[in-house]
Write an enzyme that holds these catalytic residues in place. Structure first.
Site, PDB file in Angstrom:
ATOM      1  N   GLN A 172       5.592  26.583 -10.513  1.00  0.00           N
ATOM      2  CA  GLN A 172       6.476  25.556  -9.975  1.00  0.00           C
ATOM      3  C   GLN A 172       7.773  25.538  -9.659  1.00  0.00           C
ATOM      4  OE1 GLN A 172       4.531  23.128 -13.701  1.00  0.00           O
ATOM      5  NE2 GLN A 172       4.818  21.516 -12.052  1.00  0.00           N
TER       6      GLN A 172
ATOM      7  N   HIS B 251      -3.470  22.178 -17.919  1.00  0.00           N
ATOM      8  CA  HIS B 251      -2.800  21.757 -16.618  1.00  0.00           C
ATOM      9  C   HIS B 251      -2.094  22.831 -16.232  1.00  0.00           C
ATOM     10  CE1 HIS B 251      -0.656  18.668 -14.190  1.00  0.00           C
ATOM     11  NE2 HIS B 251       0.324  19.646 -14.175  1.00  0.00           N
ATOM     12  N   GLU B 252      -1.353  23.645 -17.377  1.00  0.00           N
ATOM     13  CA  GLU B 252      -0.419  24.473 -16.883  1.00  0.00           C
ATOM     14  C   GLU B 252      -1.068  25.735 -16.549  1.00  0.00           C
ATOM     15  OE1 GLU B 252       2.439  23.386 -16.283  1.00  0.00           O
ATOM     16  OE2 GLU B 252       2.413  21.395 -17.523  1.00  0.00           O
TER      17      GLU B 252
ATOM     18  N   HIS C 271      -1.932  25.598 -13.156  1.00  0.00           N
ATOM     19  CA  HIS C 271      -0.915  26.133 -12.020  1.00  0.00           C
ATOM     20  C   HIS C 271      -0.749  27.656 -11.931  1.00  0.00           C
ATOM     21  CE1 HIS C 271       1.315  22.402 -11.325  1.00  0.00           C
ATOM     22  NE2 HIS C 271       1.510  21.907 -12.558  1.00  0.00           N
TER      23      HIS C 271
ATOM     24  N   CYS D 224       2.545  15.287 -13.000  1.00  0.00           N
ATOM     25  CA  CYS D 224       2.939  16.655 -12.738  1.00  0.00           C
ATOM     26  C   CYS D 224       4.249  16.428 -12.006  1.00  0.00           C
ATOM     27  CB  CYS D 224       1.911  17.419 -11.738  1.00  0.00           C
ATOM     28  SG  CYS D 224       2.442  19.198 -11.343  1.00  0.00           S
ATOM     29  N   LEU D 225       5.178  17.364 -12.409  1.00  0.00           N
ATOM     30  CA  LEU D 225       6.435  17.491 -11.910  1.00  0.00           C
ATOM     31  C   LEU D 225       6.722  17.985 -10.457  1.00  0.00           C
ATOM     32  CD1 LEU D 225       8.684  18.886 -14.867  1.00  0.00           C
ATOM     33  CD2 LEU D 225       8.315  16.766 -14.188  1.00  0.00           C
TER      34      LEU D 225
ATOM     35  N   GLY E 183       5.637  19.527 -19.694  1.00  0.00           N
ATOM     36  CA  GLY E 183       5.283  21.178 -19.380  1.00  0.00           C
ATOM     37  C   GLY E 183       5.427  21.853 -17.953  1.00  0.00           C
TER      38      GLY E 183
HETATM   39 NI    NI Z   1       1.997  20.219 -13.478  1.00  0.00          NI
END
Ligand code: NI
Length: 167
Positions: free
Chosen positions: A51, A133-134, A137, A91-92, A46
């Protein structure tokens, strides 16, 4: 298509609240394509526009084994929640860090797709975790903020050190 640079915690830009997309036009479609490419290349399941330092409400997700089921959520809203589940998340934007977060087990989501059409779906399991989660963000929240302050500080120190070494 292009790979977009992913910003890393504790970059303060990750705490920006994203604005709704006013119109799903070619610019947004281009953003979606670039985000999908960036997410698959990372690789991740995701990615939120936040991000990649774009503060508009756009998410790409693919939780399939084969990485062939792209889900695009524009202006997503979680309209119903029930139950609880705990899942180890990564998480990226927080590379190398994994920890358990408690989230809703079942959610109902409405969003626009990449053609600007509204749709609704129910999610549970990993997809429900990923959507929550997204969406976090987009609201400027990173998953580590659910952890203890002690853990958050340890993670910050680790990532700042690593950024210095790799810069
Ligand atoms: Ni993330």
């Amino acid at each position: 298509m292009a790979l977009l640079p992913i910003i890393h915690y504790p970059d303060p830009r990750l705490h920006t609240k994203a604005k709704p997309v006013a119109k799903v036009d070619q610019r947004i479609q281009q953003l979606v394509e670039n985000m999908a490419e960036t997410m698959y290349a990372a690789p991740g399941i995701g990615l939120a526009a936040t991000q990649v330092d774009v503060h508009e409400r756009v998410i790409t997700i693919d939780v399939s084994e084969e990485k062939n089921t792209l889900l695009v959520l524009i202006n997503p809203e979680i309209t119903a929640r029930s139950g609880e589940q705990e899942c180890e998340e990564g998480c990226l934007s927080v590379p190398g860090i994994f920890d358990v977060v408690k989230r809703s087990a079942q959610i109902t989501v409405t969003a626009l797709n990449q053609r600007g059409e509204r749709f609704e779906f129910d999610a549970d399991g990993i997809l429900a975790v990923c959507v929550q989660h997204e969406v976090d963000h987009l609201d400027g929240r990173v998953f580590v903020e659910y952890l203890s302050l002690l853990k958050q500080n340890r993670i910050k120190t680790k990532l700042v050190k690593r950024a210095r070494v790799t810069a």
